[in-house]
Design an enzyme around this catalytic site. Structure first.
Site: not given
Ligand code: GLN
Length: 331
Positions: A79, A82, A215, A267, A285
């Protein structure tokens, strides 16, 4: 001790070394918390990460570095990508267009929740506004943001994103981990569901396969703590990279990224993180955290054991200890 990361002084006695030793102590203590978390399991390729790893690199805006722990490991941004996908989308389309598609509000829902549109009467404009993805730091918002990056193909869009990441990290070898990319593409039914729903409801104009390909590839961009710390230092520096005269990321975009990292970067734990830690940060994650102290430091952390909300347990603990020890909090 001051919050400055000092250079070696004339006597040869290294204040820097002293600081590193303190960091090692904070890291050893934080490491004990890794057993409270678990390595992410919905991306099969990431299950292999060692939950007990913990590493940190701090880079000052003046270019001094300090590292401790397992900084040799390479991990995927997940993430954290992003932040830079959003940067590129805003550079491509402008602030107004991007935020017509995605909100700027923190979400109390988990990062992989479906957009809140299933039960809303979308034919009414006031509900359509409510139904768009809450912010660009959760998956639904990030998928929409990635669809706004310019380029003819997913590969071309990825190359443009990689170029940005390579410049701000100062590492021209950064690339996608193909195994992690393929693994998530195959296993992440949740993201497919999110993307098809967004598309069906008119929030996503592009082809679902193309957007998710980008993505998943952006999430699988591989980096080290040092790379991450340099990316964060660019943000701490108002978008400027050492040795380049013009900002790589315009300052007004850095301002928006900073605000969104503070309010949405961790988050649905962002409020607590702001209260307990208090610096802009973005987690992934994989257990990585990118954080920065505006005007002063960029921080890159890896600690693969994550909590239920998707944030590194030991990494968050270590960041909190640094903030408390050296007075980095913005608040
Ligand atoms: N690639 C992960 C997903 O889309 C990224 C989510 C994350 O890092 N929180 O689920």
């Amino acid at each position: 001790m001051s919050t400055r990361i000092p250079t070696r002084n004339k006597t040869g006695f290294s204040e820097m070394e002293q600081l590193r030793q303190e960091m090692v102590k904070l890291l050893d203590e934080a490491k004990t918390h890794s057993k409270k978390g678990k390595v992410v399991d919905y991306i099969p390729e990431l299950k292999r990460m060692d939950p007990h790893l913990l590493g940190i690199t701090v880079v000052s805006t003046g270019g001094k570095e300090i590292t401790a722990g397992d900084v040799q490991v390479r991990f995927t941004l997940q993430s954290i990508s992003k932040v830079f996908a959003l940067t590129l989308a805003i550079m491509d389309r402008g602030m107004d267009e991007v935020f017509r598609h995605v909100g700027m509000e923190p979400s109390a829902e988990p990062f992989d929740s479906l957009p809140p549109s299933l039960f809303l009467p979308l034919d009414r404009p006031e509900f359509r506004e409510l139904a768009k993805p809450a912010n660009p730091m959760i998956n639904s918002g990030a998928i929409v943001v990635s669809s706004l990056i310019k380029g003819r193909t997913a590969q071309e869009k990825l190359e443009r994103l990689l170029r940005l990441v390579r410049v701000i990290s100062g590492n021209p070898t950064i690339r996608v981990n193909e195994h992690v990319y393929a693994s998530e593409k195959k296993a992440s039914e949740r993201n497919w569901a999110i993307a098809y729903l967004l598309r069906e409801q008119g929030f996503l104009k592009e082809n679902v396969e193309e957007v998710l390909d980008l993505y998943f590839m952006q999430c699988a961009i591989e980096a080290s703590c040092r790379d991450l710390a340099y990316m964060a230092t660019c943000l701490a520096n108002g978008g400027t990279v050492w040795g380049l005269s013009k900002p790589v990321i315009p300052r007004e975009i850095v301002r928006v990224l900073t605000a969104l990292m503070v309010t949405c970067g961790m988050y649905n734990a962002s409020g607590e993180f702001a209260a307990r830690v208090g610096i802009p940060a973005k987690s992934g994650v994989s257990g990585a955290i990118m954080a920065f102290v505006p005007g002063k430091y960029g921080v890159g952390i890896i600690g693969p054991a994550i909590d239920k909300k998707g944030n590194s347990v030991a990494g968050t603990h270590l960041l909190a200890s640094c903030v408390n020890r050296w007075g980095w909090s913005l608040f």
